[in-house]
Design an enzyme around this catalytic site. Structure first.
Site, short mmCIF file in Angstrom:
data_model
loop_
_atom_site.label_atom_id
_atom_site.label_comp_id
_atom_site.label_asym_id
_atom_site.label_seq_id
_atom_site.Cartn_x
_atom_site.Cartn_y
_atom_site.Cartn_z
N MET A 26 0.84 -1.20 0.00
CA MET A 26 0.00 0.00 0.00
C MET A 26 0.88 1.26 0.00
O MET A 26 0.43 2.35 0.34
CB MET A 26 -0.93 0.00 1.21
N HIS A 33 9.55 -3.50 3.40
CA HIS A 33 9.10 -3.73 2.02
C HIS A 33 10.28 -4.06 1.12
O HIS A 33 10.19 -4.92 0.23
CB HIS A 33 8.41 -2.48 1.48
N ARG A 184 2.81 2.18 9.97
CA ARG A 184 2.09 2.88 11.04
C ARG A 184 3.01 3.37 12.15
O ARG A 184 2.58 4.16 13.00
CB ARG A 184 0.98 1.99 11.60
O1 PAF Z 1 -0.09 -5.78 3.55
C1 PAF Z 1 -0.52 -4.86 2.83
O2 PAF Z 1 0.16 -3.87 2.59
C2 PAF Z 1 -1.91 -4.98 2.24
O3 PAF Z 1 -2.78 -5.61 3.11
C3 PAF Z 1 -1.94 -5.67 0.86
C4 PAF Z 1 -1.46 -7.09 0.93
C5 PAF Z 1 -1.05 -4.88 -0.11
C6 PAF Z 1 -3.36 -5.67 0.31
O4 PAF Z 1 -3.86 -4.38 0.15
#
Ligand code: PAF
Length: 283
Positions: A26, A33, A184
């Site tokens: 997201m 990430h 967050r």
């Molecule tokens: O983990 C996340 O960032 C979200 O839940 C995902 C898997 C991209 C789905 O919107």
């Protein structure tokens, strides 16, 4: 790095991509990430990352509007990490009918743990992830273990719906003091940030007690809960479950996971730790 916004273009690109790994996100990217991207790069010829803040997985009163949108810095990080394509669809592109009629409905686990506090969340996640899978058509998809219940739901969805995708779990990235990396964390005040590692310390100490042979799960859960509340947290749950299945854990279980969700100020933090116990040799 190519930035693709349309479904048609994404599908066309995918046709000539060879072995493809996918990291759905997201946005508001951090080192956690980027660890998913590195894992993806090791598994495939090409890597696609998506950025889409998925309205239908946010409940009423949650942070959909406030969720940080950091497109430029995200792009820069993905470029440096060597991502081939960023898929960045608009809401109109992904949900042209605004409220679509068909959704992916996970089983009862969607109402437990985080699902008990975020009704409809896992349906929203399963629905958007299956849409993204249908568009990107990856061979491999990488998900972080920090969102342990999400990982479980995705693995079960892929298995039950015969999706030809290998779901790869990636270990949780942590700050030096143990706090799990999360978009967050940016909501925490300086004081809350220094308090936040308490959550991981509880996971570690519960793991140590389980490894030392403790079978009294309720006592361990209660002790962590009480300490967090005394330190000013509002606890949603502290639970010891079977790893992988997330079923209720019984005494003597070997593969366990400890999961905690708790609020510090206005920030809800989740984290977990897996525990592999050696089988008892006692008859
Ligand atoms: O983990 C996340 O960032 C979200 O839940 C995902 C898997 C991209 C789905 O919107």
């Amino acid at each position: 790095m190519q930035i693709i916004r349309s479904i048609a273009e994404m599908r066309a690109w995918r046709c000539s991509a060879g072995k493809l790994a996918f990291v759905p996100t997201m946005g508001n990217l951090h080192a956690g990430h980027l660890a998913l991207v590195q894992a993806a790069k090791q598994q495939a010829d090409k890597v696609v990352v998506s950025i889409f803040v998925n309205r239908i997985q946010f409940g009423q009163g949650e942070d959909f509007d406030a969720y940080p949108r950091t497109f430029e810095t995200d792009c820069e990080q993905l470029r440096v990490a060597g991502v081939d394509v960023l898929f960045f669809p608009s809401e109109q592109e992904l949900y042209p009918r605004v409220k679509q009629a068909f959704n992916v409905e996970p089983p009862h686990i969607q109402n437990e743990l985080c699902g008990a506090f975020r009704p409809g969340h896992f349906r929203g996640v399963a629905t958007v992830v299956s849409k993204l899978f249908n568009i990107v058509q990856p061979d491999i998809a990488c998900f972080g273990k920090k969102d342990y219940q999400q990982l479980h739901v995705i693995k079960a969805m892929v298995a039950d719906l015969n999706m030809p995708i290998d779901v790869v779990p990636v270990d949780t990235g942590r700050a030096a003091d143990g706090l799990a990396l999360s978009s967050r964390n940016g909501y925490l005040s300086a004081e809350e940030r220094s308090e936040a590692p308490r959550l991981y310390r509880h996971l570690q100490s519960m793991r140590d007690s389980l490894l030392a042979g403790s079978q009294d799960y309720v006592a361990l859960e209660r002790a962590a809960w009480q300490d967090l509340e005394q330190a000013g947290w509002r606890v949603d749950y502290v639970e010891i479950r079977q790893a992988d299945t997330l079923a209720i854990a019984h005494a003597g279980e070997e593969r366990l996971v400890v999961l905690i969700a708790a609020r510090l100020g206005r920030t809800r933090l989740i984290d977990n730790i897996e525990v592999q116990r050696v089988a008892s040799s006692a008859a």
